[in-house]
Scaffold this active site. Structure first.
Site, PDB file in Angstrom:
ATOM      1  N   GLY A 174      16.721 -46.813  29.845  1.00 20.74           N
ATOM      2  CA  GLY A 174      17.739 -46.291  30.765  1.00 20.74           C
ATOM      3  C   GLY A 174      19.065 -46.985  30.502  1.00 20.74           C
ATOM      4  O   GLY A 174      20.134 -46.368  30.573  1.00 20.74           O
ATOM      5  N   THR A 175      19.004 -48.263  30.194  1.00 24.62           N
ATOM      6  CA  THR A 175      20.220 -49.037  29.904  1.00 24.62           C
ATOM      7  C   THR A 175      20.975 -48.419  28.727  1.00 24.62           C
ATOM      8  O   THR A 175      22.210 -48.270  28.766  1.00 24.62           O
ATOM      9  CB  THR A 175      19.829 -50.503  29.570  1.00 24.62           C
ATOM     10  OG1 THR A 175      19.128 -51.044  30.685  1.00 24.62           O
ATOM     11  CG2 THR A 175      21.050 -51.341  29.257  1.00 24.62           C
ATOM     12  N   GLN A 227      16.444 -44.207  39.270  1.00 28.93           N
ATOM     13  CA  GLN A 227      15.544 -44.383  40.408  1.00 28.93           C
ATOM     14  C   GLN A 227      15.103 -43.049  41.024  1.00 28.93           C
ATOM     15  O   GLN A 227      14.221 -43.034  41.876  1.00 28.93           O
ATOM     16  CB  GLN A 227      16.243 -45.222  41.490  1.00 28.93           C
ATOM     17  CG  GLN A 227      16.438 -46.676  41.097  1.00 28.93           C
ATOM     18  CD  GLN A 227      15.133 -47.459  41.029  1.00 28.93           C
ATOM     19  OE1 GLN A 227      14.138 -47.107  41.677  1.00 28.93           O
ATOM     20  NE2 GLN A 227      15.111 -48.503  40.237  1.00 28.93           N
ATOM     21  N   HIS A 266       9.661 -45.610  32.373  1.00 27.46           N
ATOM     22  CA  HIS A 266       8.751 -46.532  33.084  1.00 27.46           C
ATOM     23  C   HIS A 266       8.925 -46.473  34.600  1.00 27.46           C
ATOM     24  O   HIS A 266       8.117 -47.033  35.336  1.00 27.46           O
ATOM     25  CB  HIS A 266       8.874 -47.966  32.548  1.00 27.46           C
ATOM     26  CG  HIS A 266      10.145 -48.684  32.878  1.00 27.46           C
ATOM     27  ND1 HIS A 266      10.231 -49.585  33.912  1.00 27.46           N
ATOM     28  CD2 HIS A 266      11.377 -48.656  32.317  1.00 27.46           C
ATOM     29  CE1 HIS A 266      11.456 -50.088  33.959  1.00 27.46           C
ATOM     30  NE2 HIS A 266      12.178 -49.528  33.000  1.00 27.46           N
ATOM     31  N   THR A 323      15.837 -42.092  14.021  1.00 26.99           N
ATOM     32  CA  THR A 323      14.604 -41.325  14.204  1.00 26.99           C
ATOM     33  C   THR A 323      14.025 -41.603  15.585  1.00 26.99           C
ATOM     34  O   THR A 323      13.748 -42.751  15.917  1.00 26.99           O
ATOM     35  CB  THR A 323      13.575 -41.726  13.123  1.00 26.99           C
ATOM     36  OG1 THR A 323      14.214 -41.564  11.853  1.00 26.99           O
ATOM     37  CG2 THR A 323      12.324 -40.889  13.199  1.00 26.99           C
ATOM     38  N   CYS A 352      17.464 -63.829  38.491  1.00 23.00           N
ATOM     39  CA  CYS A 352      18.017 -65.175  38.363  1.00 23.00           C
ATOM     40  C   CYS A 352      18.856 -65.243  37.104  1.00 23.00           C
ATOM     41  O   CYS A 352      18.458 -64.739  36.074  1.00 23.00           O
ATOM     42  CB  CYS A 352      16.896 -66.193  38.235  1.00 23.00           C
ATOM     43  SG  CYS A 352      16.318 -66.736  39.805  1.00 23.00           S
TER      44      CYS A 352
HETATM   45  N1  PLP Z   1      19.682 -48.024  36.264  1.00 26.94           N
HETATM   46  C1  PLP Z   1      18.934 -48.266  37.359  1.00 26.94           C
HETATM   47  C2  PLP Z   1      19.378 -47.734  38.688  1.00 26.94           C
HETATM   48  C3  PLP Z   1      17.739 -49.002  37.253  1.00 26.94           C
HETATM   49  O1  PLP Z   1      17.003 -49.248  38.334  1.00 26.94           O
HETATM   50  C4  PLP Z   1      17.346 -49.478  35.968  1.00 26.94           C
HETATM   51  C5  PLP Z   1      16.134 -50.284  35.801  1.00 26.94           C
HETATM   52  O2  PLP Z   1      15.677 -50.974  36.680  1.00 26.94           O
HETATM   53  C6  PLP Z   1      18.155 -49.177  34.865  1.00 26.94           C
HETATM   54  C7  PLP Z   1      19.312 -48.445  35.052  1.00 26.94           C
HETATM   55  C8  PLP Z   1      17.806 -49.642  33.498  1.00 26.94           C
HETATM   56  O3  PLP Z   1      16.701 -48.952  32.969  1.00 26.94           O
HETATM   57  P1  PLP Z   1      15.832 -49.620  31.800  1.00 26.94           P
HETATM   58  O4  PLP Z   1      14.977 -50.667  32.454  1.00 26.94           O
HETATM   59  O5  PLP Z   1      15.015 -48.491  31.241  1.00 26.94           O
HETATM   60  O6  PLP Z   1      16.763 -50.185  30.816  1.00 26.94           O
END
Ligand code: PLP
Length: 338
Positions: free
Chosen positions: A26-27, A135, A157, A193, A280
């Site tokens: 997601g990041t 989320q 995940h 890929t 942390c």
């Molecule tokens: N954005 C939100 C709102 C999240 O809760 C998270 C992960 O906890 C992310 C982005 C990042 O996703 P990832 O863990 O797949 O990098």
């Protein structure tokens, strides 16, 4: 396999298969969207203004901060947050921006944001909108084409899929400029890929999560209410940070007088996994930026713990937690604040 995975995901999120881009997290999806959409304006040599919120996940928050630090002519405007953790005042979106980045639901409080209104405002001014829906996807209904956002991020995940697969939905236009360059796969937005097995596992998990969404939501809502009411009864001075409208399985609370670290360790010794608001950093227990933005006092924010209930959480789990909560909090309070 990739084509089939895209079709399943497009069906679950009401978008076109071509709009589905697989990433490594997601990041990564957040980065490709925010950086890529901003770059479009850099290429056109326009003034750069980002509108976002102070409660974004670090995937967006740190991305925006790093862009603003490296490019001094980038102006960042933050939509105000209410004490309940919601965005209400959208005035900053009255004028066009280079990019708006607004999360659909907060990962700490679970607060669901008025994303339809945000998207409408952005459309009025032709502001490209990136929605962090990590989320939400798999938990609440998502209709990407009706929403009209430019891009959207999700993470496998969070809905029972594999770790290490993210999804970026990207409309045909405007297309984020490539952040990484290579062989042009996935419309050049995410060359390289793709992980076909991960993509298919993600698609199947999403289909299952969407199919079971309504029943699961009702079950989680009642379990979370049981947990909240039980905590209120057994622990004094409890502060609840999660307010409606909110995700069904999130409960973010503070136990003033206790440090989050102590609470995490004590719950962990019972096999109960809870989280502090923010991770942390270099061993220093810092208060959650989300709670501070909501106006919560720092010392209260430092005793904040997030309970997240999901598909594998049962009523027995909640009752086990409630049976031990008072003792855990008392011991953490005895340990005091650092
Ligand atoms: N954005 C939100 C709102 C999240 O809760 C998270 C992960 O906890 C992310 C982005 C990042 O996703 P990832 O863990 O797949 O990098």
């Amino acid at each position: 396999m990739l084509a089939e995975a895209r079709e399943i995901i497009a069906d679950a999120l009401s978008c076109e298969p071509i709009e589905v881009i697989f990433t490594g997290s997601g990041t990564e999806a957040d980065n490709l969207a925010v950086r890529g959409l901003l770059q479009n304006a850099v290429d056109r040599e326009e003034t750069l203004r980002i509108v976002t919120t102070p409660i974004e996940h670090p995937a967006v928050k740190e991305t925006v901060s790093s862009l603003a630090t490296r490019m001094p002519h980038v102006q960042v405007d933050y939509l105000p947050v209410t004490s309940s953790g919601h965005i209400e005042d959208l005035e900053l979106l009255d004028l066009p921006a280079t990019v708006a980045a607004v999360m659909w639901a907060n990962n700490e409080t679970g607060a669901i944001q008025p994303i339809t209104k945000v998207a409408e405002k952005c459309q009025e001014t032709e502001t490209p909108l990136h929605v962090d829906a990590v989320q939400v996807v798999g938990h609440l209904p998502v209709d990407f084409s009706a929403l009209g956002a430019t891009t959207m991020a999700a993470s496998a995940h969070k809905f029972g899929g594999p770790r290490g697969v993210g999804i970026l939905l990207a409309k045909r236009s405007p297309v984020p400029s490539p952040v990484i360059t290579g062989g042009g796969q996935q419309r050049g937005i995410r060359p390289g890929t793709p992980d076909a097995a991960g993509a298919m596992a993600t698609a199947v998990a999403l289909r299952e999560a969407v199919t079971e969404m309504d029943g699961e939501r009702a079950r989680l809502e009642s379990l979370t209410a049981r947990l909240r009411d039980g905590l209120k009864e057994s622990v004094d001075k409890l502060v609840v940070h999660t307010s409606e409208p909110n995700l069904p399985g999130h409960l973010f609370v503070s136990f003033p007088g206790a440090e989050a670290d102590s609470l995490i360790m004590l719950f962990d010794s019972l096999g109960i996994e809870v989280a502090a608001g923010s991770a942390c950093s270099s061993g220093v227990n810092r208060a959650s930026h989300v709670l501070l933005a909501m106006g919560v006092e720092e010392k209260v924010a430092r005793g904040a713990i997030r309970f997240t209930l999901g598909r594998t959480t049962s009523q027995e789990d909640v009752d086990f937690l409630l049976a031990h909560a008072a003792d855990v909090v008392e011991r953490a309070r005895l340990a005091g604040m650092a």
